[in-house]
Every structure is written in C-alpha cells, then in structure tokens.
Design a protein around this motif. Structure first.
Motif, short mmCIF file in Angstrom:
data_model
loop_
_atom_site.label_atom_id
_atom_site.label_comp_id
_atom_site.label_asym_id
_atom_site.label_seq_id
_atom_site.Cartn_x
_atom_site.Cartn_y
_atom_site.Cartn_z
N THR A 52 -18.97 -7.09 11.67
CA THR A 52 -19.42 -8.37 11.08
C THR A 52 -20.86 -8.65 11.51
OG1 THR A 52 -17.17 -9.21 11.08
CG2 THR A 52 -18.90 -10.86 10.97
N GLU A 56 -23.94 -9.00 8.90
CA GLU A 56 -24.63 -10.30 8.77
C GLU A 56 -26.15 -10.14 8.88
OE1 GLU A 56 -21.21 -13.53 10.09
OE2 GLU A 56 -22.48 -12.65 11.64
N ARG A 63 -22.46 -13.84 3.51
CA ARG A 63 -21.32 -14.34 4.28
C ARG A 63 -20.35 -13.20 4.54
NH1 ARG A 63 -18.34 -19.31 4.47
NH2 ARG A 63 -16.12 -18.89 4.17
N VAL A 64 -19.82 -13.16 5.76
CA VAL A 64 -18.81 -12.14 6.10
C VAL A 64 -17.64 -12.88 6.74
CG1 VAL A 64 -18.33 -9.98 7.34
CG2 VAL A 64 -20.68 -10.51 6.61
#
Ligand code: PEP
Ligand code: MN
Length: 388
Positions: A52, A56, A63-64
């Motif tokens: 993540t 990012e 958005r993750v």
C-alpha cells in the motif's frame, strides 16, 4: 483484496501500477470507468501495508484500500463518498432528494401509461416505471407488450419529460432496451443471472442499472451481484430492496427494515425500496414507503394504476393516482425531519382529515364480503391542501 483507484493516470503510469501489483501478488482485474480506473489484486496479508505504501507513492494513484468483504467494488470503503447515480441532466439518485419512481406494473396501452405518467408526475414522481417485458409466475399470464411497450414508453417519455425505468430479462433485448429506457431494471428473478449482469455492465452507454435483490438472496450475495455490473466498468448501479419471504400471510413479502440501514453501512451505492412488491396490497404501500424513508432509502419504486381493478398485473398492490398523491404529500412532510426532500407536487392534494402521520398508516381492514375495488377512493371527509 487490494482496491487501487487511479485518476488521470497516463498510460505508462497505469502500466507501472499494474506491474507493481502483478509483482506483489495475484493481479485480479483492471476496470476502466468513465472517470477513473480501478485495479484489484490479492496480496499476502503480511505484505498489505508495505505494498500500500509503495502504491500510494506512485503517480496517478488516488487511493489504496484493503477490502475484507467478498463484495469489493460495491463496498462502502471502496470510495470516499457515497455514489450519486446520474440518470439525466435533471435527475440523480443518492443525494439529499428522495427520488420517487411511479408508474404501472406493466405497460398496457399508450392511454394507460400516459395517464398514469401524468398523474404521478403531477404528484411529484421524478421518473416513470413500467414493464414492457414481464416476468410472470405463470406462462399463461400477460407477458407484457414487449417492443410495442418500449415504443409506448419512449412516446410517454417525450410527452411528459419523465425518465423511464423498465425491466430487462434477456440479453437479446439489451440493445432495444438501451435505446428506449433511461434506467434498466434487473428484476428479482434475474438478480443472480451473472451473464445478464455482465452484459448490462459492459454497455458502452453505461446506462444506469436498477438491480433488485432476489428472494432469499443475502445482502452479501446482493452486493456481489452489483460487483458483476461494476466490474465491467458501469459505475451506475442503484440497489433495490423489494422484500423476501416472511412470516406474514397478509402481505406478499416481508422486508427487514434493518436491511436498508445495514446496506447503507455496507455499500456506497444508492438504495431504493419497492414498497409495492413488499406489501402486495395497496393499503400497506404508504406505511412501507414511510418506513423505508426513515431507514435511509434514497428512492422508492411504486406501482400506480388508474384502474387497479383492471390491471393486467399486480392489480392488488397498485395505488390509484389519488392515493399515490396523498402518500407523496405525507412523505413530503416526513422528509425534512430526516434531512431529505421529496419533489414538490404540481397540483393540490386532497387528503382525508386526520393527523398526517396517522394517514401514512393503514386503512381499516376490509369488512367480510366487501369487494376490494369498492374500497378504492378515499374514506371520510376530505380537505384540499393548497399548494402542497
Ligand atoms: C416489477 O417491478 O414489476 C417486478 C416484476 O418486480 P420484481 O422483480 O421485484 O418481482
Ligand atoms: Mn409488478
């Protein structure tokens, strides 16, 4: 499942994100929506945080999120804000306004559809419903006017300006339906028809889809069904609860009102309730509609017929136009308490005397032997509510 949203990403930026996901786990799908792109991948639990953080930092990534439920694209966490589905330039669903869609169960003739459409419009309905292809329990019951019904809906739409919602049952009618209607309804019987859901998801028009929940379908299965549409790149999904089997012999179906509130937590998609198919009897429709509003529904789908006793389908649950008008009046009084609005009506409404919320409730039960049709029309003294 890792859910990655990209916005305004250039092709090489998208490709880099995809490569990163392929290298980090099992790449599942790339979805090209009209204004963003979503990539899904399964990543080992121990690596989610690190992957993540890497994603990012990549250009184009907005958005993750790591989604734990089986339904992914429809999950509340998948997007920052609730989805508002645009139906036309003038009409969207999922915002402050509670959108009421009214009309006959079936399109029976131009005259019938047009007169019901004008009546529901004047009462504040924002769209017209009407089935041209009807899923009937018996093959010997009226099956709908089919393509002629679509022609009537198109004509009535141009006469009234009301957007049209109608049910699609077969992929063979997909193109005709896409041309004729503003919202494609997928009925209770096709709620888990995955090939059909994929086809409406893949429509180039991204025609909004009103997806009904099947009988006995869990909310999880329902949202997985919505994912089938969303996964093809059509983000315009409206969910519709229409009741399921219950313990009452007095109503056609039962609907757990908690399901509306639960769905609001589970998903970002707009939620419509169909009080007519829940109730199965017109007398119960206003109270189910009011309960749905209180529980957080974004819209209502309501059956109305100018001569319910002659209706070719769902006669027992169809409201007469004046009943619909009265119901709309009460919903309009209720909406502000909930921070919502219901469109104004164009003509004054005639309401029986009594407390407005009491009037949302039921009629006195039928006396033995009294014909049902005789109980249509309003009881007791009436008053005009000016400018309501
Ligand atoms: C309808 O809307 O008339 C209908 C057939 O609905 P359902 O699929 O919910 O039975
Ligand atoms: Mn019906």
């Amino acid at each position: 499942m890792l859910h990655v949203t990209l916005r305004n990403a250039r092709p090489h930026e998208s490709a880099a994100v995809e490569e990163r996901l392929v290298a980090s786990g099992r790449f599942i799908k790339r979805i090209r929506n009209p204004d963003n792109e979503v990539m899904l991948a399964k990543v080992g639990a121990g690596e989610v945080a690190a992957v993540t953080a890497l994603l990012e930092a990549m250009p184009g990534v907005e958005r993750v999120v790591d989604i734990k439920s089986r339904y992914v694209l429809s999950a509340r966490a998948a997007v920052a804000d609730r989805t508002v589905v645009r139906i036309t330039d003038e009409l969207s669903i999922g915002g402050t306004e509670v959108v009421v869609i009214g009309g006959p169960c079936s399109v029976e003739s131009h005259e019938q559809t047009s007169s019901v459409a004008l009546a529901v419009k004047s009462a504040g309905a924002r769209a017209l419903r009407g089935g041209a292809f009807k899923p009937r329990t018996s093959p010997f019951s009226f099956q709908g006017l089919e393509e002629d019904g679509l022609d009537i809906l198109e004509r009535v739409r141009s006469e009234t300006g009301l957007p049209v919602v109608s049910e699609l049952m077969s992929v063979r009618k997909l193109e005709a339906m896409d041309r004729a209607v503003d919202v494609i309804q997928i009925g209770m019987r096709n709620a888990l028809n995955y090939p059909l859901l994929k086809e409406v998801g893949a429509l180039a028009s991204r025609r909004p889809v009103l997806l009904k929940c099947g009988i006995g379908t869990s909310l999880e299965e329902f949202l997985c069904a919505a994912d089938y549409v969303l996964a093809e790149g059509n983000p315009n999904v409206i969910l519709c609860l229409r009741g399921t089997v219950g313990i009452s012999q007095e109503s056609r179906c039962s609907m757990n009102i908690v399901d509306v509130s639960a769905l609001r937590r589970m998903t970002h998609l707009p939620i419509v309730v169909d009080p007519s198919h829940v109730a199965g009897r017109w007398e119960f429709v206003p109270s189910v509609a009011a309960a749905a509003l209180v529980a957080g529904a974004d819209g209502l789908l309501v059956e109305v017929h100018d001569h319910p006793e002659d209706a070719l389908s769902d006669a027992e649950q169809s409201l007469k136009p004046e009943r619909f008008h009265q119901m709309m009046h009460r919903l309009r009084l209720l909406a502000p308490v909930l921070g919502r609005t219901v469109a104004e009506c164009e003509t004054p409404v005639c309401v029986p005397d009594g407390h407005p919320l009491e009037e949302l409730c039921l009629e006195a039960p039928p006396k033995n032997g009294e014909p049902r049709a005789a109980r249509h029309g309003h009881a007791g003294p009436a008053r005009l509510v000016a400018g309501a």
